[in-house]
Design a protein around this motif. Sequence first.
Motif, mmCIF file in Angstrom:
data_model
loop_
_atom_site.group_PDB
_atom_site.id
_atom_site.type_symbol
_atom_site.label_atom_id
_atom_site.label_comp_id
_atom_site.label_asym_id
_atom_site.label_seq_id
_atom_site.Cartn_x
_atom_site.Cartn_y
_atom_site.Cartn_z
ATOM 1 N N ALA A 112 0.874 -1.281 -0.123
ATOM 2 C CA ALA A 112 0.046 -0.081 0.097
ATOM 3 C C ALA A 112 0.812 1.207 -0.078
ATOM 4 N N GLU A 113 1.759 1.304 0.950
ATOM 5 C CA GLU A 113 2.720 2.478 0.867
ATOM 6 C C GLU A 113 3.505 2.707 -0.500
ATOM 7 N N ARG A 114 3.996 1.693 -1.073
ATOM 8 C CA ARG A 114 4.527 1.799 -2.372
ATOM 9 C C ARG A 114 3.573 2.277 -3.529
ATOM 10 N N ALA A 115 2.608 1.591 -3.524
ATOM 11 C CA ALA A 115 1.513 1.755 -4.749
ATOM 12 C C ALA A 115 0.792 3.225 -4.476
ATOM 13 N N LEU A 116 0.340 3.576 -3.400
ATOM 14 C CA LEU A 116 -0.437 4.780 -3.333
ATOM 15 C C LEU A 116 0.678 6.030 -3.609
ATOM 16 N N ALA A 117 1.712 5.887 -2.943
ATOM 17 C CA ALA A 117 2.742 7.120 -3.249
ATOM 18 C C ALA A 117 3.225 6.915 -4.786
ATOM 19 N N GLU A 118 3.148 6.006 -5.485
ATOM 20 C CA GLU A 118 3.329 5.927 -6.902
ATOM 21 C C GLU A 118 2.106 6.454 -7.601
ATOM 22 N N ALA A 119 1.000 6.221 -7.156
ATOM 23 C CA ALA A 119 0.007 6.459 -7.668
ATOM 24 C C ALA A 119 -0.913 8.032 -7.526
ATOM 25 N N GLY A 120 -0.039 8.568 -6.650
ATOM 26 C CA GLY A 120 -0.212 10.213 -6.611
ATOM 27 C C GLY A 120 -0.831 10.636 -5.277
ATOM 28 N N ALA A 121 -1.026 9.628 -4.157
ATOM 29 C CA ALA A 121 -1.618 9.903 -2.973
ATOM 30 C C ALA A 121 -0.298 10.589 -2.216
ATOM 31 N N SER A 122 -0.840 11.467 -1.250
ATOM 32 C CA SER A 122 -0.048 12.170 -0.485
ATOM 33 C C SER A 122 0.902 11.210 0.473
ATOM 34 N N PRO A 123 1.889 11.570 0.992
ATOM 35 C CA PRO A 123 2.871 10.652 1.884
ATOM 36 C C PRO A 123 1.803 10.613 3.184
ATOM 37 N N ALA A 124 1.344 11.319 3.751
ATOM 38 C CA ALA A 124 0.285 11.145 4.821
ATOM 39 C C ALA A 124 -0.758 9.899 4.696
ATOM 40 N N LEU A 125 -1.368 10.271 3.353
ATOM 41 C CA LEU A 125 -2.446 9.288 3.246
ATOM 42 C C LEU A 125 -1.957 7.737 2.975
ATOM 43 N N ALA A 126 -0.793 7.617 2.343
ATOM 44 C CA ALA A 126 -0.147 6.350 2.155
ATOM 45 C C ALA A 126 0.244 5.888 3.571
ATOM 46 N N ALA A 127 0.563 6.859 4.149
ATOM 47 C CA ALA A 127 1.184 6.327 5.559
ATOM 48 C C ALA A 127 -0.117 5.681 6.512
ATOM 49 N N GLU A 128 -1.188 6.453 6.446
ATOM 50 C CA GLU A 128 -2.418 6.114 7.189
ATOM 51 C C GLU A 128 -3.078 4.893 6.816
ATOM 52 N N VAL A 129 -2.863 4.587 5.212
ATOM 53 C CA VAL A 129 -3.719 3.392 4.787
ATOM 54 C C VAL A 129 -2.871 2.238 5.313
ATOM 55 N N ALA A 130 -1.433 2.376 5.018
ATOM 56 C CA ALA A 130 -0.709 1.174 5.661
ATOM 57 C C ALA A 130 -0.984 1.059 7.156
ATOM 58 N N ARG A 131 -1.062 1.989 7.967
ATOM 59 C CA ARG A 131 -1.134 1.931 9.399
ATOM 60 C C ARG A 131 -2.422 0.942 9.509
ATOM 61 N N LEU A 132 -3.578 1.321 8.994
ATOM 62 C CA LEU A 132 -4.674 0.768 9.017
ATOM 63 C C LEU A 132 -4.635 -0.785 8.626
ATOM 64 N N VAL A 133 -3.874 -1.235 7.586
ATOM 65 C CA VAL A 133 -3.660 -2.388 7.005
ATOM 66 C C VAL A 133 -3.160 -3.207 8.052
ATOM 67 N N ARG A 134 -1.979 -2.617 8.632
ATOM 68 C CA ARG A 134 -1.342 -3.194 9.734
ATOM 69 C C ARG A 134 -2.218 -3.653 11.058
ATOM 70 N N LEU A 135 -3.174 -2.815 11.147
ATOM 71 C CA LEU A 135 -4.027 -3.265 12.211
ATOM 72 C C LEU A 135 -4.943 -4.499 12.283
ATOM 73 N N THR A 136 -4.974 -5.072 10.867
ATOM 74 C CA THR A 136 -5.882 -6.273 10.695
ATOM 75 C C THR A 136 -5.011 -7.564 10.968
ATOM 76 N N ALA A 137 -3.822 -7.290 11.441
ATOM 77 C CA ALA A 137 -2.933 -8.437 12.070
ATOM 78 C C ALA A 137 -3.802 -8.894 13.509
ATOM 79 N N GLY A 138 -4.001 -7.909 14.294
ATOM 80 C CA GLY A 138 -4.487 -8.287 15.468
ATOM 81 C C GLY A 138 -6.058 -7.634 15.802
ATOM 82 N N HIS A 139 -6.462 -6.839 14.933
ATOM 83 C CA HIS A 139 -7.882 -6.340 14.984
ATOM 84 C C HIS A 139 -8.051 -5.614 16.446
ATOM 85 N N ASP A 140 -7.101 -4.766 17.025
ATOM 86 C CA ASP A 140 -6.988 -4.331 18.193
ATOM 87 C C ASP A 140 -6.966 -2.840 18.147
ATOM 88 N N PRO A 141 -7.700 -2.035 17.441
ATOM 89 C CA PRO A 141 -7.765 -0.385 17.380
ATOM 90 C C PRO A 141 -7.615 0.022 18.623
#
Length: 253
Positions: A112-141
């Motif tokens: 997600a970090e690589r693809a979204l940065a390349e696709a034109g998303a802001s660094p902040a958005l790419a980082a946030e999407v990646a953070r959310l994806v990582r949460l699904t490893a434990g489902h404990d927000p």
Amino acid sequence: MATPKNRHPAHDGLRERWVRTLLAVRRPEADLPADTPSPYAYADDLLARWAEPHRRYHTTDHLIAVLDRVGLLSAHCSGPGEVAAVSLAAWFHDAVHLPDRSANEERSARLAERALAEAGASPALAAEVARLVRLTAGHDPAPGDTGGEVLCDADLAVLAGSPQEYAAYAAAVREEYGFVPDEAFRTGRAEVLRHLLGLPSLYRTRYGREHWEHTARRNLATELELLSAGEGGGADGGASGATDGGEARSSGA
């Protein structure tokens, strides 16, 4: 790329759905490099991943279900920007899924970090999407992490299906992890189920608690009884340490 032979009936609609979401949040066209790939290229890559032949539960149907549940729970988000980030995270959350490998969520987050940065998303958005994806490893927000709560509830909503839906789900995940011996699978899965049933709440959104909590707990308890009797496979996991599991793992909800 998904071929006509394995292309999902919703393939074309999903491509447009992805493009609408990405275009709504990426940087203005004038600010993008001239060689920025078409948004459709990313849709095609992601849909090809979700259509991989080894998948049985983590398929395009699962992607659609999570996207639809994100929409259902969107009022829990802080605003349209967060809804978009959660929707993008839904696209990526199981984009890398190799049942015999660990850290699939981490690999999906890095994609997600690589693809979204390349696709034109802001660094902040790419980082946030990646953070959310990582949460699904434990489902404990964390409390108050509304985006994380929506994504995790959307991902775990399958636990609240009808008995027939839950059984089909369990069978599909067991097939996906068919290389794990039955006894080891049952042992690891029972451990996961006990962890889930010990949580104060499976769901963090109000909708999830009101509409899914009771049914999900009933399904989990029923499966645990079957596993304890030496029957059935498992809905969400495998032998402890042997697989990444399904929607719930020993590391979290």
